[in-house]
Design a protein around this motif. Structure first.
Motif, PDB file in Angstrom:
ATOM      1  N   UNK A 228       1.707  -0.005  -4.517  1.00 60.85           N
ATOM      2  CA  UNK A 228       0.521   0.529  -5.172  1.00 60.85           C
ATOM      3  C   UNK A 228       0.875   1.297  -6.441  1.00 60.85           C
ATOM      4  N   UNK A 229       1.912   2.140  -6.355  1.00 53.89           N
ATOM      5  CA  UNK A 229       2.250   2.972  -7.509  1.00 53.89           C
ATOM      6  C   UNK A 229       3.681   3.467  -7.407  1.00 53.89           C
ATOM      7  N   UNK A 230       4.236   3.803  -8.566  1.00 57.79           N
ATOM      8  CA  UNK A 230       5.565   4.405  -8.652  1.00 57.79           C
ATOM      9  C   UNK A 230       5.460   5.657  -9.509  1.00 57.79           C
ATOM     10  N   UNK A 231       5.987   6.765  -8.995  1.00 60.73           N
ATOM     11  CA  UNK A 231       6.086   8.009  -9.753  1.00 60.73           C
ATOM     12  C   UNK A 231       7.557   8.169 -10.099  1.00 60.73           C
ATOM     13  N   UNK A 232       7.906   8.010 -11.357  1.00 63.03           N
ATOM     14  CA  UNK A 232       9.307   7.949 -11.780  1.00 63.03           C
ATOM     15  C   UNK A 232       9.724   9.227 -12.497  1.00 63.03           C
TER      16      UNK A 232
ATOM     17  N   UNK B  77      14.710   1.136 -15.974  1.00 63.40           N
ATOM     18  CA  UNK B  77      13.594   0.603 -15.197  1.00 63.40           C
ATOM     19  C   UNK B  77      13.850  -0.677 -14.439  1.00 63.40           C
ATOM     20  N   UNK B  78      15.117  -1.035 -14.227  1.00 59.48           N
ATOM     21  CA  UNK B  78      15.397  -2.294 -13.538  1.00 59.48           C
ATOM     22  C   UNK B  78      14.868  -2.276 -12.099  1.00 59.48           C
ATOM     23  N   UNK B  79      14.965  -1.140 -11.432  1.00 64.97           N
ATOM     24  CA  UNK B  79      14.409  -1.027 -10.081  1.00 64.97           C
ATOM     25  C   UNK B  79      12.914  -0.711 -10.141  1.00 64.97           C
ATOM     26  N   UNK B  80      12.525   0.055 -11.144  1.00 64.60           N
ATOM     27  CA  UNK B  80      11.122   0.455 -11.302  1.00 64.60           C
ATOM     28  C   UNK B  80      10.204  -0.758 -11.371  1.00 64.60           C
TER      29      UNK B  80
ATOM     30  N   UNK C 256       0.817  -1.214   0.000  1.00 64.66           N
ATOM     31  CA  UNK C 256       0.000   0.000   0.000  1.00 64.66           C
ATOM     32  C   UNK C 256       0.850   1.262   0.000  1.00 64.66           C
ATOM     33  N   UNK C 257       2.086   1.149  -0.429  1.00 70.42           N
ATOM     34  CA  UNK C 257       2.973   2.305  -0.454  1.00 70.42           C
ATOM     35  C   UNK C 257       3.094   2.872  -1.871  1.00 70.42           C
ATOM     36  N   UNK C 258       3.359   4.171  -1.933  1.00 67.63           N
ATOM     37  CA  UNK C 258       3.639   4.845  -3.204  1.00 67.63           C
ATOM     38  C   UNK C 258       5.096   5.295  -3.167  1.00 67.63           C
ATOM     39  N   UNK C 259       5.817   5.022  -4.250  1.00 68.96           N
ATOM     40  CA  UNK C 259       7.229   5.386  -4.326  1.00 68.96           C
ATOM     41  C   UNK C 259       7.449   6.479  -5.353  1.00 68.96           C
ATOM     42  N   UNK C 260       8.299   7.421  -5.000  1.00 69.91           N
ATOM     43  CA  UNK C 260       8.861   8.366  -5.948  1.00 69.91           C
ATOM     44  C   UNK C 260      10.246   7.838  -6.286  1.00 69.91           C
ATOM     45  N   UNK C 261      10.464   7.507  -7.557  1.00 69.21           N
ATOM     46  CA  UNK C 261      11.772   7.016  -7.959  1.00 69.21           C
ATOM     47  C   UNK C 261      12.503   8.106  -8.734  1.00 69.21           C
ATOM     48  N   UNK C 262      13.751   8.326  -8.342  1.00 66.41           N
ATOM     49  CA  UNK C 262      14.573   9.368  -8.955  1.00 66.41           C
ATOM     50  C   UNK C 262      15.570   8.697  -9.895  1.00 66.41           C
ATOM     51  N   UNK C 263      15.473   9.000 -11.178  1.00 61.36           N
ATOM     52  CA  UNK C 263      16.400   8.446 -12.149  1.00 61.36           C
ATOM     53  C   UNK C 263      16.217   6.960 -12.391  1.00 61.36           C
TER      54      UNK C 263
ATOM     55  N   UNK D 175      10.715   7.408  -1.103  1.00 59.93           N
ATOM     56  CA  UNK D 175      11.539   7.734  -2.260  1.00 59.93           C
ATOM     57  C   UNK D 175      12.632   6.695  -2.418  1.00 59.93           C
ATOM     58  N   UNK D 176      13.056   6.489  -3.654  1.00 59.83           N
ATOM     59  CA  UNK D 176      14.150   5.570  -3.940  1.00 59.83           C
ATOM     60  C   UNK D 176      14.845   6.059  -5.198  1.00 59.83           C
ATOM     61  N   UNK D 177      16.088   5.636  -5.362  1.00 61.84           N
ATOM     62  CA  UNK D 177      16.757   6.039  -6.596  1.00 61.84           C
ATOM     63  C   UNK D 177      18.237   5.741  -6.605  1.00 61.84           C
ATOM     64  N   UNK D 178      18.761   5.702  -7.808  1.00 65.68           N
ATOM     65  CA  UNK D 178      20.185   5.570  -8.066  1.00 65.68           C
ATOM     66  C   UNK D 178      20.657   6.939  -8.517  1.00 65.68           C
ATOM     67  N   UNK D 179      21.221   7.717  -7.597  1.00 69.01           N
ATOM     68  CA  UNK D 179      21.481   9.128  -7.870  1.00 69.01           C
ATOM     69  C   UNK D 179      22.764   9.342  -8.668  1.00 69.01           C
TER      70      UNK D 179
END
Length: 267
Positions: A52-56, A41-44, A30-37, A101-105
């Protein structure tokens, strides 16, 4: 074939390591993730399968278009620089259990992105945490304690608004193309400024100024901060209960906050 673009600092995570990163992130249904970079899409894809959703947010228009056309129903792709982002949950039908939030910066903009996340949190975006990959030396500074050589501006300003935990060390071979440095996965758990300060701008300017003279005594380092000069460094230090013979790198976040509050009224 997807090619990394040097100007965006792209190093794409290998699938085997993406699995390890996902286990460390531990996303919930039930979590929503904001993915940075998100890159290719390997992590996406792994996040989308568990949440629930990813905002990339992807700055590379070709990669953004490819990810948008990949058919992931719960992934929204936003082409553009995350540093210009205005994160919103208006499209979500109900409040998620958590916004994370998550990401490979990219190494060259890691620090600005960290401060962007904190600014978003302070503006009301309800981030619970951010789990991010960055250069190991940057991770060392994020978790550094007073007195060490890694402890500095980034340590103080980030720790003032987030608890930081190192989760994994990633070798260069975890990415393609392989960078020349090792990386680390860290988690930032955001919180209101602790301790609170009277003026965040004064606090940030003070920390930045004194660390330009980190090898000097605190009394001498304060000469780089005009409000301290106007009041007298020794007088300000005495009011804050600090020994002027100490060096900037020995002060805790709370001590910097106390000194900033003393100096706030003499800007």
């Amino acid at each position: 074939m997807i090619r990394a673009r040097k100007r965006f600092g792209q190093h794409f995570l290998e699938p085997a390591w993406a699995d390890k990163v996902i286990r460390a992130i531990d996303p919930q249904a039930d979590e929503v993730f904001v993915e940075i970079g998100p890159g290719p899409g390997v992590l996406t894809r792994r996040l989308a399968a568990r949440t629930r959703a990813v905002i990339a947010y992807e700055i590379d228009r070709d990669l953004a278009a490819a990810l948008d056309q990949s058919g992931l129903p719960n992934v929204g792709v936003i082409e553009g620089d995350f540093l210009d982002a205005h994160v919103s949950l208006e499209a979500e039908p109900t409040e998620p259990a958590a916004l994370r939030a998550a990401g490979n910066l990219p190494y060259n903009v890691a620090s600005p992105i960290l401060f962007k996340l904190i600014d978003l949190y302070r503006s009301g975006v309800p981030f619970a945490d951010a789990t991010i990959m960055l250069q190991r030396e940057v991770a060392d500074r994020l978790v550094a304690k007073p007195g060490g050589k890694e402890y500095g501006v980034l340590s103080v300003l980030i720790q003032h608004s987030a608890a930081v935990e190192r989760l994994l060390t990633l070798p260069a071979g975890a990415f393609r193309p392989a960078p020349k440095v090792q990386s680390a996965l860290v988690r930032l758990r955001f919180h209101p400024p602790d301790p609170p300060v009277k003026d965040a701008a004064v606090f940030e300017a003070l920390v930045t100024a004194v660390f330009t003279r980190r090898r000097k005594t605190l009394a001498n380092a304060l000469l780089a901060f005009p409000p301290a000069v106007r009041r007298s460094p020794l007088e300000a230090l005495q009011a804050a209960g600090l020994d002027g013979r100490r060096r900037p790198e020995t002060l805790s976040v709370a001590e910097f906050a106390r000194l900033a509050d003393v100096l706030t009224k003499v800007r």
